[in-house]
Design a protein around this motif. Structure first.
Motif, mmCIF file in Angstrom:
data_model
loop_
_atom_site.group_PDB
_atom_site.id
_atom_site.type_symbol
_atom_site.label_atom_id
_atom_site.label_comp_id
_atom_site.label_asym_id
_atom_site.label_seq_id
_atom_site.Cartn_x
_atom_site.Cartn_y
_atom_site.Cartn_z
ATOM 1 N N ARG A 19 0.738 -1.058 -0.179
ATOM 2 C CA ARG A 19 0.016 0.110 -0.107
ATOM 3 C C ARG A 19 0.780 1.271 -0.033
ATOM 4 O O ARG A 19 0.629 2.201 -0.621
ATOM 5 C CB ARG A 19 -0.981 0.065 1.253
ATOM 6 C CG ARG A 19 -1.975 -1.065 1.128
ATOM 7 C CD ARG A 19 -3.103 -0.717 2.221
ATOM 8 N NE ARG A 19 -2.680 -0.835 3.474
ATOM 9 C CZ ARG A 19 -2.369 -1.851 4.372
ATOM 10 N NH1 ARG A 19 -3.073 -2.947 3.834
ATOM 11 N NH2 ARG A 19 -2.077 -2.069 5.604
ATOM 12 N N GLY A 20 1.935 1.199 0.722
ATOM 13 C CA GLY A 20 3.007 2.217 0.588
ATOM 14 C C GLY A 20 3.645 2.591 -0.807
ATOM 15 O O GLY A 20 3.584 3.837 -1.152
ATOM 16 N N ILE A 21 3.670 1.525 -1.300
ATOM 17 C CA ILE A 21 4.300 1.787 -2.672
ATOM 18 C C ILE A 21 3.177 2.363 -3.560
ATOM 19 O O ILE A 21 3.488 3.188 -4.323
ATOM 20 C CB ILE A 21 4.958 0.295 -3.299
ATOM 21 C CG1 ILE A 21 6.092 0.010 -2.487
ATOM 22 C CG2 ILE A 21 5.468 0.514 -4.764
ATOM 23 C CD1 ILE A 21 6.424 -1.388 -2.888
ATOM 24 N N ARG A 22 2.184 1.909 -3.481
ATOM 25 C CA ARG A 22 0.965 2.528 -4.444
ATOM 26 C C ARG A 22 0.678 3.833 -4.123
ATOM 27 O O ARG A 22 0.411 4.680 -4.922
ATOM 28 C CB ARG A 22 -0.129 1.717 -4.358
ATOM 29 C CG ARG A 22 0.044 0.193 -4.698
ATOM 30 C CD ARG A 22 -1.189 -0.719 -4.766
ATOM 31 N NE ARG A 22 -0.942 -2.180 -5.217
ATOM 32 C CZ ARG A 22 -0.973 -2.466 -6.323
ATOM 33 N NH1 ARG A 22 -1.193 -1.489 -7.354
ATOM 34 N NH2 ARG A 22 -0.753 -3.727 -6.880
ATOM 35 N N ALA A 23 0.759 4.245 -2.855
ATOM 36 C CA ALA A 23 0.601 5.570 -2.335
ATOM 37 C C ALA A 23 1.619 6.540 -2.848
ATOM 38 O O ALA A 23 1.260 7.716 -3.190
ATOM 39 C CB ALA A 23 0.573 5.768 -0.789
ATOM 40 N N ALA A 24 2.600 6.122 -2.730
ATOM 41 C CA ALA A 24 4.082 6.747 -3.378
ATOM 42 C C ALA A 24 3.798 7.023 -4.830
ATOM 43 O O ALA A 24 4.065 8.290 -5.284
ATOM 44 C CB ALA A 24 5.395 6.221 -2.788
ATOM 45 N N ALA A 25 3.367 5.927 -5.538
ATOM 46 C CA ALA A 25 3.117 6.153 -6.995
ATOM 47 C C ALA A 25 2.269 7.152 -7.320
ATOM 48 O O ALA A 25 2.254 7.772 -8.429
ATOM 49 C CB ALA A 25 2.932 4.737 -7.426
ATOM 50 N N ARG A 26 0.924 7.285 -6.454
ATOM 51 C CA ARG A 26 0.001 8.107 -6.769
ATOM 52 C C ARG A 26 0.471 9.507 -6.528
ATOM 53 O O ARG A 26 0.056 10.628 -7.007
ATOM 54 C CB ARG A 26 -1.152 7.962 -5.893
ATOM 55 C CG ARG A 26 -1.781 6.746 -6.418
ATOM 56 C CD ARG A 26 -3.238 6.468 -5.731
ATOM 57 N NE ARG A 26 -3.175 6.429 -4.281
ATOM 58 C CZ ARG A 26 -2.981 5.269 -3.759
ATOM 59 N NH1 ARG A 26 -3.186 4.112 -4.468
ATOM 60 N NH2 ARG A 26 -3.091 4.990 -2.199
ATOM 61 N N ALA A 27 1.477 9.877 -5.584
ATOM 62 C CA ALA A 27 2.325 10.919 -5.324
ATOM 63 C C ALA A 27 3.292 11.371 -6.128
ATOM 64 O O ALA A 27 4.332 12.054 -5.421
ATOM 65 C CB ALA A 27 2.296 11.123 -3.637
ATOM 66 N N HIS A 28 3.591 10.644 -7.187
ATOM 67 C CA HIS A 28 4.971 10.673 -7.547
ATOM 68 C C HIS A 28 5.239 12.390 -8.264
ATOM 69 O O HIS A 28 6.386 12.508 -8.515
ATOM 70 C CB HIS A 28 4.969 9.900 -8.969
ATOM 71 C CG HIS A 28 4.159 10.312 -10.062
ATOM 72 N ND1 HIS A 28 2.730 9.989 -10.095
ATOM 73 C CD2 HIS A 28 4.334 10.872 -11.154
ATOM 74 C CE1 HIS A 28 2.120 10.747 -11.301
ATOM 75 N NE2 HIS A 28 3.010 11.117 -12.051
ATOM 76 N N LEU A 29 4.202 12.994 -8.649
ATOM 77 C CA LEU A 29 4.401 14.362 -8.888
ATOM 78 C C LEU A 29 5.169 15.174 -7.629
ATOM 79 O O LEU A 29 5.877 16.245 -7.998
ATOM 80 C CB LEU A 29 3.101 15.182 -9.192
ATOM 81 C CG LEU A 29 2.823 14.652 -10.782
ATOM 82 C CD1 LEU A 29 1.301 15.363 -10.991
ATOM 83 C CD2 LEU A 29 3.420 14.890 -11.720
ATOM 84 N N TYR A 30 4.806 14.803 -6.204
ATOM 85 C CA TYR A 30 5.453 15.493 -5.369
ATOM 86 C C TYR A 30 6.947 15.000 -5.337
ATOM 87 O O TYR A 30 7.760 15.825 -4.887
ATOM 88 C CB TYR A 30 4.539 14.959 -3.967
ATOM 89 C CG TYR A 30 3.426 15.713 -4.089
ATOM 90 C CD1 TYR A 30 3.124 16.934 -3.719
ATOM 91 C CD2 TYR A 30 2.291 14.802 -4.288
ATOM 92 C CE1 TYR A 30 1.983 17.576 -3.604
ATOM 93 C CE2 TYR A 30 0.917 15.331 -4.166
ATOM 94 C CZ TYR A 30 0.713 16.803 -3.770
ATOM 95 O OH TYR A 30 -0.647 17.175 -3.674
ATOM 96 N N VAL A 31 7.201 13.951 -5.608
ATOM 97 C CA VAL A 31 8.645 13.420 -5.724
ATOM 98 C C VAL A 31 9.289 14.242 -6.602
ATOM 99 O O VAL A 31 10.546 14.786 -6.442
ATOM 100 C CB VAL A 31 8.763 11.926 -5.766
ATOM 101 C CG1 VAL A 31 10.060 11.417 -5.785
ATOM 102 C CG2 VAL A 31 7.921 11.062 -4.829
#
Length: 252
Positions: free
Chosen positions: A74-86
């Motif tokens: 779930r953490g990986i998928r959440a990070a993927a959804r927030a990729h623009l912030y990265v």
């Protein structure tokens, strides 16, 4: 391995004002130098990064059914959804480049990770458009950014190890030069003795430490060497010069 080895040696010897490629390193030697990057922590991070990248690229579920595994997924998928912030954080670090030394590598690393996360950041029901631009170009761009980050981190590691070498210079192999003619050598901690005209090798130079020896050339540093003004000597082995190698100063 060849690329990172070349980056490592270039940065390391550049600290001593030497061109690594003029030292005559072969392909295998350059590739072997990349093993300097392999530490226990680096191996763990690399393994985790490869597994995460594979999961992001293929969309395969993480193996296992435990609570921790599901939380990581779930953490990986959440990070993927927030990729623009990265990606935004990576751009910000690039703008702050002069102020984040020695962590310049973090900017391109975050950019590469953000681009890779973006491949899995779409909605579950979204259909990726076919063609090269949907997959190959972003992955290729992410790979270039990650390699850029790795080269920066490798160069910083090499420079840090060069500083450590300079700080512990007295412990390195000591070199005594015996010469039939006076040599134009001078530096902090270097001394010269005139042994008299009866001696075959009349002049004796001490206070030198060996940096490296390649193809009959000795690259030497005076024991009081510093990065700002210290000279690096290149001595060609010849009939008029005798080189003696002795243990360096050992501190207990």
């Amino acid at each position: 391995m060849y690329f990172l080895g070349a980056v490592y040696l270039t940065a390391y010897y550049q600290y001593f004002r030497l061109d690594a490629f003029s030292l005559g390193f072969g392909f295998a030697e350059l590739a072997m130098q990349s093993l300097n990057l392999l530490t226990a922590s680096a191996a763990i991070v690399l393994t985790a990064a490869v597994l995460t990248a594979r999961h992001l690229a293929t969309g395969e579920p993480v193996l296992g059914r435990g609570r921790v595994v599901r939380a990581v997924d779930r953490g990986i998928r959440a990070a993927a959804r927030a990729h623009l912030y990265v990606v935004g954080a990576g751009v910000a670090l690039l703008l702050l480049w002069p102020y984040i030394r020695p962590y310049e590598w973090s900017g391109p690393a975050l950019l590469g990770i953000g681009v890779l996360l973006g491949q899995r950041g779409r909605a579950p029901d979204a259909v990726a458009p076919p063609g090269v631009w949907s997959k190959a170009v972003p992955v290729f761009t992410a790979g270039l950014l990650v390699m850029w980050a790795l080269s920066l981190a490798t160069g910083q590691l090499a420079e840090d190890e060069a500083r450590e070498t300079a700080a512990n210079l007295p412990r390195r192999t000591a070199v005594v030069l015996l010469s039939t003619a006076r040599l134009s050598l001078a530096g902090p901690g270097l001394t010269v003795e005139d042994l008299g005209s009866a001696a075959r090798y009349r002049y004796r130079y001490t206070g030198l430490r060996r940096l490296i020896e390649r193809n009959g050339r000795y690259y030497l540093l005076p024991v009081g060497w510093n990065s700002r003004t210290g000279p690096t000597y290149v001595i060609q082995d010849s009939e008029g010069i005798r080189v003696e190698l002795l243990p360096g100063t050992q501190h207990r």
